[in-house]
Design a protein around this motif. Structure first.
Motif, mmCIF file in Angstrom:
data_model
loop_
_atom_site.group_PDB
_atom_site.id
_atom_site.type_symbol
_atom_site.label_atom_id
_atom_site.label_comp_id
_atom_site.label_asym_id
_atom_site.label_seq_id
_atom_site.Cartn_x
_atom_site.Cartn_y
_atom_site.Cartn_z
ATOM 1 N N ASN A 29 -56.642 11.621 69.643
ATOM 2 C CA ASN A 29 -57.427 11.537 70.867
ATOM 3 C C ASN A 29 -57.828 10.104 71.181
ATOM 4 O O ASN A 29 -57.648 9.626 72.296
ATOM 5 C CB ASN A 29 -58.684 12.407 70.747
ATOM 6 N N LYS A 30 -58.383 9.422 70.196
ATOM 7 C CA LYS A 30 -58.852 8.060 70.405
ATOM 8 C C LYS A 30 -58.543 7.206 69.187
ATOM 9 O O LYS A 30 -58.636 7.666 68.051
ATOM 10 C CB LYS A 30 -60.366 8.037 70.656
ATOM 11 N N ALA A 31 -58.204 5.961 69.454
ATOM 12 C CA ALA A 31 -58.113 4.989 68.369
ATOM 13 C C ALA A 31 -59.525 4.624 67.927
ATOM 14 O O ALA A 31 -60.495 4.835 68.649
ATOM 15 C CB ALA A 31 -57.371 3.742 68.838
ATOM 16 N N VAL A 32 -59.627 4.086 66.720
ATOM 17 C CA VAL A 32 -60.943 3.721 66.168
ATOM 18 C C VAL A 32 -60.878 2.270 65.699
ATOM 19 O O VAL A 32 -60.641 1.992 64.519
ATOM 20 C CB VAL A 32 -61.336 4.664 65.014
ATOM 21 N N PRO A 33 -61.083 1.319 66.618
ATOM 22 C CA PRO A 33 -60.954 -0.098 66.249
ATOM 23 C C PRO A 33 -61.997 -0.577 65.249
ATOM 24 O O PRO A 33 -61.692 -1.349 64.342
ATOM 25 C CB PRO A 33 -61.114 -0.825 67.595
ATOM 26 N N GLY A 34 -63.241 -0.156 65.411
ATOM 27 C CA GLY A 34 -64.328 -0.626 64.552
ATOM 28 C C GLY A 34 -65.599 -0.757 65.358
ATOM 29 O O GLY A 34 -65.596 -0.643 66.586
ATOM 30 N N TYR A 35 -66.699 -0.989 64.662
ATOM 31 C CA TYR A 35 -67.998 -1.049 65.342
ATOM 32 C C TYR A 35 -68.955 -1.894 64.526
ATOM 33 O O TYR A 35 -68.940 -1.856 63.289
ATOM 34 C CB TYR A 35 -68.578 0.357 65.489
ATOM 35 N N GLY A 36 -69.810 -2.650 65.239
ATOM 36 C CA GLY A 36 -70.868 -3.361 64.547
ATOM 37 C C GLY A 36 -71.109 -4.751 65.094
ATOM 38 O O GLY A 36 -70.690 -5.094 66.206
ATOM 39 N N ASP A 37 -71.799 -5.540 64.299
ATOM 40 C CA ASP A 37 -72.178 -6.891 64.656
ATOM 41 C C ASP A 37 -70.981 -7.824 64.474
ATOM 42 O O ASP A 37 -70.445 -7.930 63.372
ATOM 43 C CB ASP A 37 -73.342 -7.340 63.757
ATOM 44 N N PRO A 38 -70.546 -8.510 65.536
ATOM 45 C CA PRO A 38 -69.394 -9.411 65.396
ATOM 46 C C PRO A 38 -69.659 -10.612 64.496
ATOM 47 O O PRO A 38 -68.720 -11.293 64.074
ATOM 48 C CB PRO A 38 -69.126 -9.861 66.841
ATOM 49 N N SER A 39 -70.930 -10.870 64.204
ATOM 50 C CA SER A 39 -71.288 -11.961 63.287
ATOM 51 C C SER A 39 -71.869 -11.414 61.983
ATOM 52 O O SER A 39 -72.642 -12.095 61.309
ATOM 53 C CB SER A 39 -72.307 -12.896 63.957
ATOM 54 N N LYS A 89 -56.118 2.487 62.127
ATOM 55 C CA LYS A 89 -57.013 2.674 63.265
ATOM 56 C C LYS A 89 -56.831 4.002 63.999
ATOM 57 O O LYS A 89 -57.563 4.295 64.940
ATOM 58 C CB LYS A 89 -56.828 1.528 64.273
ATOM 59 N N HIS A 90 -55.854 4.801 63.610
ATOM 60 C CA HIS A 90 -55.685 6.149 64.147
ATOM 61 C C HIS A 90 -55.783 7.171 63.010
ATOM 62 O O HIS A 90 -55.445 6.857 61.863
ATOM 63 C CB HIS A 90 -54.328 6.320 64.841
ATOM 64 N N ARG A 91 -56.189 8.367 63.350
ATOM 65 C CA ARG A 91 -56.353 9.416 62.339
ATOM 66 C C ARG A 91 -55.005 9.939 61.853
ATOM 67 O O ARG A 91 -54.176 10.382 62.652
ATOM 68 C CB ARG A 91 -57.154 10.580 62.933
ATOM 69 N N PRO A 92 -54.766 9.924 60.545
ATOM 70 C CA PRO A 92 -53.555 10.554 60.004
ATOM 71 C C PRO A 92 -53.621 12.072 60.182
ATOM 72 O O PRO A 92 -54.706 12.659 60.130
ATOM 73 C CB PRO A 92 -53.588 10.180 58.514
ATOM 74 N N PRO A 93 -52.488 12.731 60.408
ATOM 75 C CA PRO A 93 -52.479 14.187 60.585
ATOM 76 C C PRO A 93 -53.122 14.913 59.404
ATOM 77 O O PRO A 93 -52.861 14.585 58.243
ATOM 78 C CB PRO A 93 -50.981 14.514 60.674
ATOM 79 N N ASP A 94 -53.987 15.865 59.721
ATOM 80 C CA ASP A 94 -54.644 16.681 58.694
ATOM 81 C C ASP A 94 -55.408 15.838 57.680
ATOM 82 O O ASP A 94 -55.601 16.253 56.530
ATOM 83 C CB ASP A 94 -53.619 17.562 57.958
ATOM 84 N N ASN A 95 -55.834 14.663 58.110
ATOM 85 C CA ASN A 95 -56.605 13.766 57.232
ATOM 86 C C ASN A 95 -55.854 13.360 55.968
ATOM 87 O O ASN A 95 -56.473 13.069 54.934
ATOM 88 C CB ASN A 95 -57.951 14.383 56.854
ATOM 89 N N ARG A 96 -54.526 13.329 56.040
ATOM 90 C CA ARG A 96 -53.753 12.884 54.868
ATOM 91 C C ARG A 96 -53.987 11.397 54.631
ATOM 92 O O ARG A 96 -54.524 10.689 55.472
ATOM 93 C CB ARG A 96 -52.262 13.165 55.073
#
Length: 224
Positions: A29-39, A89-96
């Protein structure tokens, strides 16, 4: 500085969102690049997005994420103060588990994020991110033991999901997290000791450089 880093990380996220370099983008559904403080002084690197991460496009938002948030409170921090991303950055099928070609395909994204954030502590969560910096290490043996290199610390931790599945690991996990402030302080101390004084004679500075006592441009460990 933070604004410039934010722009660079945003551009990388936009690339990740349309990336088709490996099969993982299929059926997600969505890529997951990352999140948080850039510094951020602390960079957490997990393995791969799961179901809830795929739904929201954010890292560690399911049970593992709630546990990671709790772990951060043990050192008086929130996720907004660190940066969190994954090896892929993308979910592997069935969380493999992520496969080697998928990890290689994401290598340049993680490397660029690493270089932009320039963290003092790289905390690996689980064996796939740990393997990039401790290729022969076993998480059961080296967890909570920092390696100081490149003017920073590499700090292997269990994956939060593993600690949730095995309550016996939670004590180790929480003890390891509680040591992060000491590891961070040690990195700062080493950087301060390595920096030559402004009034140090030039020949002394050269000798310090020869002895590896000054700050050199970061020589990042090869990620993959």
């Amino acid at each position: 500085m933070s604004e410039a880093r934010t722009k660079k990380l945003t551009l990388i996220a936009e690339e990740i969102n349309v990336c088709t370099a490996c099969r993982l983008y299929e059926g997600t559904n969505k890529a997951v690049p990352g999140y948080g403080d850039p510094s951020a002084e602390i960079l957490f690197i997990g393995e791969a997005p799961g179901f809830y991460e795929d739904q929201q496009g954010l890292p560690f938002v399911g049970k593992s994420g709630r546990y990671l948030d709790y772990l951060l409170t043990l050192i008086g921090m929130k996720r907004e103060q660190v940066f969190i991303t994954n090896v892929v950055k993308h979910r592997p099928p069935d969380n493999r588990d992520p496969q080697s070609d998928e990890i290689i395909a994401c290598n340049h994204f993680l490397k660029r994020q690493f270089e932009i954030i320039d963290p003092l502590v790289v905390a690996t969560l689980g064996r796939f991110s740990m393997a990039q910096y401790f290729p022969n290490g076993k998480i059961s043996s080296i967890h909570g033991q920092p390696k100081y290199a490149d003017d920073r610390a590499y700090y292997p931790l269990f994956h939060p999901a593993a600690a949730l599945r095995n309550p016996n690991l939670r004590i180790d996990m929480e003890d390891d997290i509680k040591r992060i402030p000491d590891v961070l302080e040690e990195v700062k101390k080493r950087r301060a000791n390595a920096k030559p004084s402004a009034d140090m004679p030039e020949d002394a500075k050269e000798n310090a450089q020869d002895n590896g006592e000054t700050d050199e441009p970061p020589q990042q460990l090869r990620l993959f």
